[in-house]
Motif scaffolding. Sequence first.
Motif, PDB file in Angstrom:
ATOM      1  N   PHE A  26       0.828  -1.200   0.000  1.00  0.00           N
ATOM      2  CA  PHE A  26       0.000   0.000   0.000  1.00  0.00           C
ATOM      3  C   PHE A  26       0.867   1.256   0.000  1.00  0.00           C
ATOM      4  CE2 PHE A  26      -3.727  -2.279   2.292  1.00  0.00           C
ATOM      5  CZ  PHE A  26      -4.235  -2.722   1.081  1.00  0.00           C
ATOM      6  N   ASN A  27       2.037   1.188   0.635  1.00  0.00           N
ATOM      7  CA  ASN A  27       2.936   2.335   0.664  1.00  0.00           C
ATOM      8  C   ASN A  27       3.278   2.753  -0.767  1.00  0.00           C
ATOM      9  OD1 ASN A  27       5.834   3.513   0.635  1.00  0.00           O
ATOM     10  ND2 ASN A  27       5.200   3.749   2.771  1.00  0.00           N
ATOM     11  N   ALA A  28       3.691   1.801  -1.583  1.00  0.00           N
ATOM     12  CA  ALA A  28       4.043   2.103  -2.973  1.00  0.00           C
ATOM     13  C   ALA A  28       2.840   2.600  -3.761  1.00  0.00           C
ATOM     14  CB  ALA A  28       4.647   0.866  -3.637  1.00  0.00           C
ATOM     15  N   ALA A  29       1.663   2.106  -3.428  1.00  0.00           N
ATOM     16  CA  ALA A  29       0.461   2.478  -4.172  1.00  0.00           C
ATOM     17  C   ALA A  29       0.049   3.927  -3.952  1.00  0.00           C
ATOM     18  CB  ALA A  29      -0.694   1.555  -3.794  1.00  0.00           C
ATOM     19  N   VAL A  30       0.360   4.480  -2.782  1.00  0.00           N
ATOM     20  CA  VAL A  30      -0.159   5.824  -2.465  1.00  0.00           C
ATOM     21  C   VAL A  30       0.906   6.879  -2.210  1.00  0.00           C
ATOM     22  CG1 VAL A  30      -2.334   4.903  -1.582  1.00  0.00           C
ATOM     23  CG2 VAL A  30      -0.446   5.355   0.015  1.00  0.00           C
ATOM     24  N   ARG A  31       2.172   6.515  -2.276  1.00  0.00           N
ATOM     25  CA  ARG A  31       3.211   7.507  -1.971  1.00  0.00           C
ATOM     26  C   ARG A  31       3.400   8.479  -3.134  1.00  0.00           C
ATOM     27  NH1 ARG A  31       7.626   2.909  -1.719  1.00  0.00           N
ATOM     28  NH2 ARG A  31       8.012   2.637  -3.935  1.00  0.00           N
ATOM     29  N   ASP A  32       3.929   9.622  -2.778  1.00  0.00           N
ATOM     30  CA  ASP A  32       4.237  10.672  -3.740  1.00  0.00           C
ATOM     31  C   ASP A  32       5.514  10.287  -4.476  1.00  0.00           C
ATOM     32  OD1 ASP A  32       4.965  13.005  -5.075  1.00  0.00           O
ATOM     33  OD2 ASP A  32       4.549  14.317  -3.364  1.00  0.00           O
ATOM     34  N   ASN A  74       5.921  11.147   1.644  1.00  0.00           N
ATOM     35  CA  ASN A  74       4.609  11.803   1.592  1.00  0.00           C
ATOM     36  C   ASN A  74       3.572  10.924   0.923  1.00  0.00           C
ATOM     37  OD1 ASN A  74       4.774  14.531   2.602  1.00  0.00           O
ATOM     38  ND2 ASN A  74       6.089  15.012   0.860  1.00  0.00           N
ATOM     39  N   LEU A  75       2.318  11.093   1.334  1.00  0.00           N
ATOM     40  CA  LEU A  75       1.222  10.576   0.531  1.00  0.00           C
ATOM     41  C   LEU A  75       1.195  11.378  -0.766  1.00  0.00           C
ATOM     42  CD1 LEU A  75      -1.879  10.271   2.921  1.00  0.00           C
ATOM     43  CD2 LEU A  75      -0.796   8.431   1.649  1.00  0.00           C
ATOM     44  N   ASN A  76       0.847  10.739  -1.853  1.00  0.00           N
ATOM     45  CA  ASN A  76       0.634  11.446  -3.103  1.00  0.00           C
ATOM     46  C   ASN A  76      -0.472  12.482  -2.851  1.00  0.00           C
ATOM     47  OD1 ASN A  76      -0.382  12.181  -5.693  1.00  0.00           O
ATOM     48  ND2 ASN A  76       0.435  10.269  -6.540  1.00  0.00           N
ATOM     49  N   PRO A  77      -0.259  13.749  -3.183  1.00  0.00           N
ATOM     50  CA  PRO A  77      -1.294  14.762  -2.932  1.00  0.00           C
ATOM     51  C   PRO A  77      -2.654  14.403  -3.526  1.00  0.00           C
ATOM     52  CG  PRO A  77       0.758  15.821  -3.565  1.00  0.00           C
ATOM     53  CD  PRO A  77       0.957  14.329  -3.762  1.00  0.00           C
ATOM     54  N   ALA A  78      -2.669  13.667  -4.613  1.00  0.00           N
ATOM     55  CA  ALA A  78      -3.939  13.252  -5.216  1.00  0.00           C
ATOM     56  C   ALA A  78      -4.685  12.247  -4.340  1.00  0.00           C
ATOM     57  CB  ALA A  78      -3.685  12.646  -6.597  1.00  0.00           C
ATOM     58  N   PHE A  79      -3.986  11.643  -3.380  1.00  0.00           N
ATOM     59  CA  PHE A  79      -4.579  10.617  -2.520  1.00  0.00           C
ATOM     60  C   PHE A  79      -4.722  11.050  -1.063  1.00  0.00           C
ATOM     61  CE2 PHE A  79      -2.415   7.410  -5.547  1.00  0.00           C
ATOM     62  CZ  PHE A  79      -3.464   7.499  -6.442  1.00  0.00           C
ATOM     63  N   SER A 117      -6.244  12.791   2.176  1.00  0.00           N
ATOM     64  CA  SER A 117      -7.530  13.279   2.687  1.00  0.00           C
ATOM     65  C   SER A 117      -7.410  14.670   3.301  1.00  0.00           C
ATOM     66  CB  SER A 117      -8.080  12.319   3.743  1.00  0.00           C
ATOM     67  OG  SER A 117      -7.256  12.359   4.905  1.00  0.00           O
ATOM     68  N   GLY A 118      -6.178  15.103   3.545  1.00  0.00           N
ATOM     69  CA  GLY A 118      -5.947  16.419   4.128  1.00  0.00           C
ATOM     70  C   GLY A 118      -5.151  16.379   5.413  1.00  0.00           C
ATOM     71  N   ASP A 119      -5.019  15.190   6.032  1.00  0.00           N
ATOM     72  CA  ASP A 119      -4.271  15.107   7.298  1.00  0.00           C
ATOM     73  C   ASP A 119      -2.876  14.527   7.114  1.00  0.00           C
ATOM     74  OD1 ASP A 119      -4.684  12.374   7.005  1.00  0.00           O
ATOM     75  OD2 ASP A 119      -5.810  12.140   8.861  1.00  0.00           O
ATOM     76  N   ARG A 120      -2.503  14.252   5.889  1.00  0.00           N
ATOM     77  CA  ARG A 120      -1.175  13.771   5.505  1.00  0.00           C
ATOM     78  C   ARG A 120      -0.913  12.311   5.872  1.00  0.00           C
ATOM     79  NH1 ARG A 120       1.923  18.358   4.059  1.00  0.00           N
ATOM     80  NH2 ARG A 120       3.119  16.773   2.985  1.00  0.00           N
ATOM     81  N   LYS A 121      -1.923  11.599   6.393  1.00  0.00           N
ATOM     82  CA  LYS A 121      -1.709  10.182   6.736  1.00  0.00           C
ATOM     83  C   LYS A 121      -2.855   9.271   6.319  1.00  0.00           C
ATOM     84  CE  LYS A 121      -3.305  10.857  11.425  1.00  0.00           C
ATOM     85  NZ  LYS A 121      -2.958  11.042  12.792  1.00  0.00           N
ATOM     86  N   HIS A 122      -4.039   9.815   6.122  1.00  0.00           N
ATOM     87  CA  HIS A 122      -5.174   9.002   5.696  1.00  0.00           C
ATOM     88  C   HIS A 122      -5.505   9.295   4.236  1.00  0.00           C
ATOM     89  CE1 HIS A 122      -5.944   9.009  10.115  1.00  0.00           C
ATOM     90  NE2 HIS A 122      -6.111   7.725   9.845  1.00  0.00           N
ATOM     91  N   PRO A 123      -5.661   8.253   3.441  1.00  0.00           N
ATOM     92  CA  PRO A 123      -6.018   8.473   2.042  1.00  0.00           C
ATOM     93  C   PRO A 123      -7.452   8.996   1.891  1.00  0.00           C
ATOM     94  CG  PRO A 123      -5.079   6.292   2.371  1.00  0.00           C
ATOM     95  CD  PRO A 123      -5.359   6.862   3.725  1.00  0.00           C
ATOM     96  N   ASN A 124      -7.696   9.640   0.770  1.00  0.00           N
ATOM     97  CA  ASN A 124      -9.055  10.012   0.384  1.00  0.00           C
ATOM     98  C   ASN A 124      -9.648   8.842  -0.408  1.00  0.00           C
ATOM     99  OD1 ASN A 124      -7.881  10.143  -2.180  1.00  0.00           O
ATOM    100  ND2 ASN A 124      -7.785  12.381  -2.209  1.00  0.00           N
ATOM    101  N   ALA A 125     -10.818   9.037  -0.990  1.00  0.00           N
ATOM    102  CA  ALA A 125     -11.467   7.950  -1.732  1.00  0.00           C
ATOM    103  C   ALA A 125     -10.591   7.448  -2.877  1.00  0.00           C
ATOM    104  CB  ALA A 125     -12.824   8.403  -2.250  1.00  0.00           C
ATOM    105  N   ALA A 126      -9.932   8.357  -3.591  1.00  0.00           N
ATOM    106  CA  ALA A 126      -9.054   7.940  -4.688  1.00  0.00           C
ATOM    107  C   ALA A 126      -7.866   7.141  -4.156  1.00  0.00           C
ATOM    108  CB  ALA A 126      -8.579   9.160  -5.476  1.00  0.00           C
ATOM    109  N   GLY A 127      -7.362   7.524  -2.991  1.00  0.00           N
ATOM    110  CA  GLY A 127      -6.260   6.785  -2.379  1.00  0.00           C
ATOM    111  C   GLY A 127      -6.682   5.387  -1.968  1.00  0.00           C
ATOM    112  N   TYR A 128      -7.868   5.279  -1.396  1.00  0.00           N
ATOM    113  CA  TYR A 128      -8.354   3.950  -1.027  1.00  0.00           C
ATOM    114  C   TYR A 128      -8.588   3.091  -2.273  1.00  0.00           C
ATOM    115  CZ  TYR A 128      -8.772   5.138   3.892  1.00  0.00           C
ATOM    116  OH  TYR A 128      -8.490   5.484   5.191  1.00  0.00           O
ATOM    117  N   ARG A 129      -9.014   3.716  -3.332  1.00  0.00           N
ATOM    118  CA  ARG A 129      -9.182   2.967  -4.582  1.00  0.00           C
ATOM    119  C   ARG A 129      -7.821   2.478  -5.095  1.00  0.00           C
ATOM    120  NH1 ARG A 129     -13.182   0.309  -7.488  1.00  0.00           N
ATOM    121  NH2 ARG A 129     -11.892  -0.645  -9.057  1.00  0.00           N
TER     122      ARG A 129
END
Length: 185
Positions: free
Chosen positions: A143-149, A155-160, A162-174
Amino acid sequence: MWSTVALVEAGTPRPVLNAGIGGNLILNDSAWFGEAAVRRFARDVLAKPDVTSVIVLGGLNDFGFSEVDLPTYKPNPEVSVAQLIDGHRRLIAAAHRAGVRIIGATLLPMKGAEYYTDISAAKIRAFNEWLRTSGEYDAVVDFNAAVRDPADPENLNPAFDSGDRKHPNAAGYRAMADAIDLATL
Protein backbone atom coordinates in the motif's frame (compact mmCIF):
# COMPACT_ATOMS: atom_id res chain seq x y z
CA MET A 1 -11.48 0.78 2.05
CA TRP A 2 -12.17 -2.27 -0.03
CA SER A 3 -15.68 -3.22 -0.90
CA THR A 4 -17.63 -6.00 -2.47
CA VAL A 5 -18.21 -3.57 -5.36
CA ALA A 6 -14.49 -3.64 -6.23
CA LEU A 7 -14.54 -7.43 -6.10
CA VAL A 8 -17.65 -7.62 -8.31
CA GLU A 9 -16.01 -5.21 -10.77
CA ALA A 10 -12.95 -7.49 -10.83
CA GLY A 11 -15.15 -10.52 -11.54
CA THR A 12 -14.48 -12.14 -8.14
CA PRO A 13 -17.52 -11.36 -5.99
CA ARG A 14 -17.30 -12.30 -2.32
CA PRO A 15 -18.22 -10.74 1.02
CA VAL A 16 -15.81 -8.35 2.73
CA LEU A 17 -15.58 -7.77 6.46
CA ASN A 18 -13.76 -4.62 7.54
CA ALA A 19 -12.76 -4.98 11.19
CA GLY A 20 -10.64 -1.85 11.24
CA ILE A 21 -10.89 0.72 13.99
CA GLY A 22 -9.64 4.25 13.40
CA GLY A 23 -6.74 4.91 15.75
CA ASN A 24 -6.33 1.24 16.55
CA LEU A 25 -3.00 -0.13 17.69
CA ILE A 26 -1.44 -3.54 17.14
CA LEU A 27 0.14 -3.86 20.59
CA ASN A 28 -1.59 -1.61 23.14
CA ASP A 29 -5.14 -1.00 24.27
CA SER A 30 -6.40 2.57 24.20
CA ALA A 31 -9.26 4.17 26.10
CA TRP A 32 -9.95 6.30 23.02
CA PHE A 33 -9.37 3.80 20.21
CA GLY A 34 -10.19 0.40 21.65
CA GLU A 35 -8.62 -2.94 22.22
CA ALA A 36 -5.28 -3.80 20.64
CA ALA A 37 -5.36 -5.86 17.45
CA VAL A 38 -3.39 -8.70 19.06
CA ARG A 39 -6.19 -9.02 21.64
CA ARG A 40 -9.20 -8.68 19.34
CA PHE A 41 -7.97 -10.47 16.21
CA ALA A 42 -9.29 -13.92 17.13
CA ARG A 43 -12.71 -12.58 18.14
CA ASP A 44 -13.20 -9.92 15.47
CA VAL A 45 -11.68 -11.73 12.50
CA LEU A 46 -10.85 -15.39 12.93
CA ALA A 47 -14.07 -16.33 14.73
CA LYS A 48 -16.24 -15.04 11.88
CA PRO A 49 -17.77 -17.77 9.73
CA ASP A 50 -16.11 -18.69 6.44
CA VAL A 51 -13.10 -16.38 6.77
CA THR A 52 -10.49 -17.59 4.29
CA SER A 53 -8.06 -14.68 4.13
CA VAL A 54 -7.26 -11.46 5.95
CA ILE A 55 -5.26 -8.36 5.09
CA VAL A 56 -3.47 -6.76 8.05
CA LEU A 57 -2.61 -3.07 7.89
CA GLY A 58 -1.45 -1.82 11.25
CA GLY A 59 1.39 -0.23 13.13
CA LEU A 60 1.46 3.41 12.08
CA ASN A 61 -0.22 4.47 15.33
CA ASP A 62 2.00 2.17 17.39
CA PHE A 63 5.00 4.10 16.08
CA GLY A 64 3.42 7.53 15.86
CA PHE A 65 1.53 7.91 19.13
CA SER A 66 4.76 7.95 21.16
CA GLU A 67 5.97 10.92 19.11
CA VAL A 68 3.20 13.30 20.25
CA ASP A 69 1.92 14.21 23.70
CA LEU A 70 -1.85 14.23 23.15
CA PRO A 71 -4.42 12.96 25.66
CA THR A 72 -6.17 10.89 22.99
CA TYR A 73 -2.92 9.05 22.23
CA LYS A 74 -2.37 7.86 25.83
CA PRO A 75 -0.99 5.46 26.78
CA ASN A 76 1.67 6.09 24.20
CA PRO A 77 4.64 3.88 25.02
CA GLU A 78 7.63 3.82 22.71
CA VAL A 79 7.22 0.86 20.35
CA SER A 80 10.27 -0.53 18.61
CA VAL A 81 10.32 -2.10 15.17
CA ALA A 82 11.13 -5.45 16.81
CA GLN A 83 8.10 -5.16 19.10
CA LEU A 84 5.78 -4.36 16.20
CA ILE A 85 7.19 -7.24 14.18
CA ASP A 86 6.55 -9.53 17.17
CA GLY A 87 2.93 -8.34 17.26
CA HIS A 88 2.54 -9.09 13.57
CA ARG A 89 4.09 -12.51 14.11
CA ARG A 90 1.43 -13.19 16.74
CA LEU A 91 -1.29 -12.33 14.20
CA ILE A 92 0.37 -14.51 11.55
CA ALA A 93 0.57 -17.47 13.94
CA ALA A 94 -3.07 -17.07 15.02
CA ALA A 95 -4.26 -16.93 11.42
CA HIS A 96 -2.25 -19.98 10.46
CA ARG A 97 -3.60 -21.93 13.47
CA ALA A 98 -7.09 -21.08 12.21
CA GLY A 99 -6.26 -22.11 8.64
CA VAL A 100 -6.64 -18.55 7.37
CA ARG A 101 -4.39 -17.01 4.71
CA ILE A 102 -2.86 -13.78 6.00
CA ILE A 103 -1.59 -10.93 3.84
CA GLY A 104 0.56 -8.17 5.32
CA ALA A 105 0.20 -4.58 4.14
CA THR A 106 2.97 -2.01 4.22
CA LEU A 107 2.48 1.08 6.36
CA LEU A 108 1.58 4.26 4.53
CA PRO A 109 3.82 7.32 4.23
CA MET A 110 2.86 10.19 6.54
CA LYS A 111 5.28 13.08 6.21
CA GLY A 112 3.62 16.21 7.54
CA ALA A 113 1.23 14.36 9.87
CA GLU A 114 1.25 15.38 13.53
CA TYR A 115 3.33 12.39 14.61
CA TYR A 116 5.75 12.26 11.72
CA THR A 117 9.33 12.56 12.98
CA ASP A 118 12.66 11.25 11.81
CA ILE A 119 12.21 8.46 14.38
CA SER A 120 8.74 7.38 13.25
CA ALA A 121 9.77 7.62 9.57
CA ALA A 122 12.81 5.39 10.16
CA LYS A 123 10.63 2.85 11.96
CA ILE A 124 8.13 2.79 9.10
CA ARG A 125 10.90 2.21 6.56
CA ALA A 126 12.43 -0.58 8.65
CA PHE A 127 9.09 -2.27 9.31
CA ASN A 128 8.08 -2.08 5.64
CA GLU A 129 11.44 -3.58 4.61
CA TRP A 130 10.84 -6.51 6.99
CA LEU A 131 7.31 -6.95 5.67
CA ARG A 132 8.40 -6.90 2.02
CA THR A 133 11.37 -9.26 2.46
CA SER A 134 10.80 -11.60 5.40
CA GLY A 135 8.43 -14.05 3.72
CA GLU A 136 6.57 -14.47 7.00
CA TYR A 137 3.21 -13.35 5.65
CA ASP A 138 1.55 -15.57 3.04
CA ALA A 139 1.62 -12.56 0.70
CA VAL A 140 2.29 -8.83 0.85
CA VAL A 141 0.37 -5.89 -0.56
CA ASP A 142 2.45 -2.74 -0.91
CA PHE A 143 0.00 0.00 0.00
CA ASN A 144 2.94 2.34 0.66
CA ALA A 145 4.04 2.10 -2.97
CA ALA A 146 0.46 2.48 -4.17
CA VAL A 147 -0.16 5.82 -2.47
CA ARG A 148 3.21 7.51 -1.97
CA ASP A 149 4.24 10.67 -3.74
CA PRO A 150 6.70 9.78 -6.52
CA ALA A 151 8.51 13.09 -5.87
CA ASP A 152 8.90 12.39 -2.13
CA PRO A 153 8.20 8.80 -1.01
CA GLU A 154 7.79 9.92 2.64
CA ASN A 155 4.61 11.80 1.59
CA LEU A 156 1.22 10.58 0.53
CA ASN A 157 0.63 11.45 -3.10
CA PRO A 158 -1.29 14.76 -2.93
CA ALA A 159 -3.94 13.25 -5.22
CA PHE A 160 -4.58 10.62 -2.52
CA ASP A 161 -4.35 12.74 0.66
CA SER A 162 -7.53 13.28 2.69
CA GLY A 163 -5.95 16.42 4.13
CA ASP A 164 -4.27 15.11 7.30
CA ARG A 165 -1.18 13.77 5.50
CA LYS A 166 -1.71 10.18 6.74
CA HIS A 167 -5.17 9.00 5.70
CA PRO A 168 -6.02 8.47 2.04
CA ASN A 169 -9.05 10.01 0.38
CA ALA A 170 -11.47 7.95 -1.73
CA ALA A 171 -9.05 7.94 -4.69
CA GLY A 172 -6.26 6.79 -2.38
CA TYR A 173 -8.35 3.95 -1.03
CA ARG A 174 -9.18 2.97 -4.58
CA ALA A 175 -5.45 2.92 -5.41
CA MET A 176 -4.92 0.68 -2.40
CA ALA A 177 -7.70 -1.66 -3.53
CA ASP A 178 -6.20 -1.78 -6.99
CA ALA A 179 -2.82 -2.76 -5.47
CA ILE A 180 -4.27 -5.99 -4.08
CA ASP A 181 -3.52 -9.02 -6.19
CA LEU A 182 -6.78 -10.95 -6.02
CA ALA A 183 -4.88 -14.19 -6.60
CA THR A 184 -3.33 -13.77 -3.12
CA LEU A 185 -6.72 -13.88 -1.39
